[in-house]
Scaffold this active site. Structure first.
Site, PDB file in Angstrom:
ATOM      1  N   TRP A 103       0.813  -1.217   0.000  1.00 37.06           N
ATOM      2  CA  TRP A 103       0.000   0.000   0.000  1.00 37.06           C
ATOM      3  C   TRP A 103       0.841   1.259   0.000  1.00 37.06           C
ATOM      4  O   TRP A 103       0.429   2.298  -0.493  1.00 37.06           O
ATOM      5  CB  TRP A 103      -1.020  -0.043   1.139  1.00 37.06           C
ATOM      6  CG  TRP A 103      -2.005  -1.145   0.879  1.00 37.06           C
ATOM      7  CD1 TRP A 103      -2.117  -2.317   1.563  1.00 37.06           C
ATOM      8  CD2 TRP A 103      -2.952  -1.213  -0.197  1.00 37.06           C
ATOM      9  NE1 TRP A 103      -3.085  -3.111   0.983  1.00 37.06           N
ATOM     10  CE2 TRP A 103      -3.605  -2.458  -0.087  1.00 37.06           C
ATOM     11  CE3 TRP A 103      -3.301  -0.353  -1.237  1.00 37.06           C
ATOM     12  CZ2 TRP A 103      -4.603  -2.864  -0.990  1.00 37.06           C
ATOM     13  CZ3 TRP A 103      -4.298  -0.755  -2.128  1.00 37.06           C
ATOM     14  CH2 TRP A 103      -4.926  -1.994  -1.995  1.00 37.06           C
ATOM     15  N   ASP A 172      -1.523   6.511   6.187  1.00 38.30           N
ATOM     16  CA  ASP A 172      -2.603   5.616   5.758  1.00 38.30           C
ATOM     17  C   ASP A 172      -2.887   4.654   6.912  1.00 38.30           C
ATOM     18  O   ASP A 172      -2.110   3.737   7.180  1.00 38.30           O
ATOM     19  CB  ASP A 172      -2.142   4.855   4.504  1.00 38.30           C
ATOM     20  CG  ASP A 172      -3.203   3.886   3.984  1.00 38.30           C
ATOM     21  OD1 ASP A 172      -4.229   3.697   4.670  1.00 38.30           O
ATOM     22  OD2 ASP A 172      -2.989   3.317   2.899  1.00 38.30           O
ATOM     23  N   LYS A 196     -12.504  -1.825   7.058  1.00 34.65           N
ATOM     24  CA  LYS A 196     -11.819  -2.794   7.917  1.00 34.65           C
ATOM     25  C   LYS A 196     -12.289  -2.603   9.369  1.00 34.65           C
ATOM     26  O   LYS A 196     -13.040  -3.411   9.892  1.00 34.65           O
ATOM     27  CB  LYS A 196     -10.306  -2.650   7.799  1.00 34.65           C
ATOM     28  CG  LYS A 196      -9.801  -3.081   6.422  1.00 34.65           C
ATOM     29  CD  LYS A 196      -9.157  -1.958   5.728  1.00 34.65           C
ATOM     30  CE  LYS A 196      -8.585  -2.204   4.365  1.00 34.65           C
ATOM     31  NZ  LYS A 196      -8.638  -3.454   3.686  1.00 34.65           N
TER      32      LYS A 196
END
Ligand code: PMP
Length: 361
Positions: A103, A172, A196
């Protein structure tokens, strides 16, 4: 009671059962209005109240200081990765990226077209099993920001150190937000796709130090400007109202469960149990991430022989343990242990792993 399995999916992920029950009960008639929350205007008083309550609850849950704006955005975490350079860096300005997994690489890729995106350090050489030591990072004096990935969902690498840099740190937190207390002031910006730890997909949370909203950034349409979203309480256009509602229910559930302190303790304890089971399996199972940066949220692991993978997943499924197949980038297995996953799920997984080893070891 409807049939519910233990769901280890990395996201979209398991949601708290009480939240789903409430949503089900309210679906035809929300707040006595005779319609669902998905069927009313986002400009209506009841929805504006819902939105304000979700923001207030998020601020309470994460102890967000008043000089930070909270935004609810569409487009997921990836869109935020593209908006960050547009909003906070001048065209071609330097921006530093700490790359600790997939990511981090994605964030870098999204930024490349409009800034001088520089890799401050990368864990690629170690196969993203380690985070380069702070002394090895090359930070630019003129960087608009330093971007980091608090938790790498695929590689299972979590930054466990406080990050200090001259440039504001943009993080992030998609797969670890609200999993433990975090000092928001350490960051210029925190973003997270909700799917999530916060709720369903289709909505993302962005927490921004207000002073940063004054940065000119780059030429862009108003819909791509964080400052415009902040000025209009995230209602510049039609927001994902139903997702916002579900996210709000999840926030209330987390607060009622004891907030991030309680989740922090629970999450650390059960991740430790799972890693201990992996490490104690005599090599039947293995996790290759350096212990100091192992993720509490996403635990990738491998069986000693990949030929056993399919059988492992089949038998896990028989025991109502689903979502354990690893991401194709790394293979193997991955157990995601988000807030809404019951402790009993982790214990059931560990029991199953021990038994599977006995019969296939
Ligand atoms: N960052 C991280 C850490 C993620 O786990 C994900 C999704 N799994 C993303 C970014 C991308 O999120 P989205 O699909 O919401 O754009």
């Amino acid at each position: 009671m409807p049939h519910r399995v233990f769901n280890f999916s990395a996201g979209p992920a398991t949601l708290p059962a009480p939240v789903l029950r409430q949503a089900q009960a309210e679906l035809l008639d929300w707040h006595g209005l005779g319609v669902s929350v998905a069927e009313i205007s986002h400009r209506s008083a009841p929805f504006i109240e819902l939105a304000a309550e979700a923001e207030a609850d998020l601020r309470t849950l994460l102890s967000v200081p008043d000089d930070y704006a909270v935004l609810f955005m569409q487009g997921g975490a990836t869109l935020q990765q593209a908006l960050i350079p547009l909003n906070f860096a001048a065209p071609g300005q330097a921006a530093d990226y700490l790359v600790t997994g997939h990511w981090g690489q994605t964030a870098l890729k999204q930024a490349r077209p409009c800034v001088d995106a520089r890799v401050a350090a990368s864990g690629a050489e170690s196969g993203f099993r380690e985070v380069p030591a702070r002394g090895e990072w090359r930070l630019s004096g003129d960087a608009a920001y330093l971007h980091v990935t608090a938790n790498e969902t695929i590689h299972g690498v979590e930054l466990r150190e406080r990050i200090e840099a001259d440039a504001p740190v943009f993080a992030d937190f998609s797969s670890s937000i609200a999993s433990e207390p975090v000092e928001v002031r350490d960051y210029g910006l925190i973003y997270a796709g909700a799917q999530k730890n916060l709720g369903p997909s289709g909505i993302a949370v962005v927490i921004i130090r207000r002073a940063l909203l004054a940065r000119a950034g780059q030429p862009r349409a108003e819909i791509l400007a964080y400052a415009s979203h902040a000025a209009r309480d995230s209602m510049l256009n039609t927001p994902p109202t139903f997702n916002w509602y579900l996210l709000g229910l999840c926030l209330k559930w987390m607060l009622a469960e004891g907030g991030v302190e309680a989740f922090g303790q629970r999450n650390a304890a059960r991740a430790a149990r799972l890693y201990a089971a992996i490490d104690g399996s005599g090599g039947f199972y293995r996790n290759e991430v350096a212990p100091a940066v192992r993720s509490r949220m996403n635990v990738p692991f491998f069986l000693h022989a990949a030929e056993l993978d399919a059988e492992f997943l089949r038998q896990a499924g028989e025991r109502q343990l689903i979502g354990l197949k690893g991401h194709k980038v790394v293979g193997g297995m991955r157990a995601s242990l988000y807030n809404a996953l019951p402790d009993a799920a982790v214990d059931a997984l560990i029991d199953f792993m021990r038994e599977f080893q006995k019969t296939h070891g």
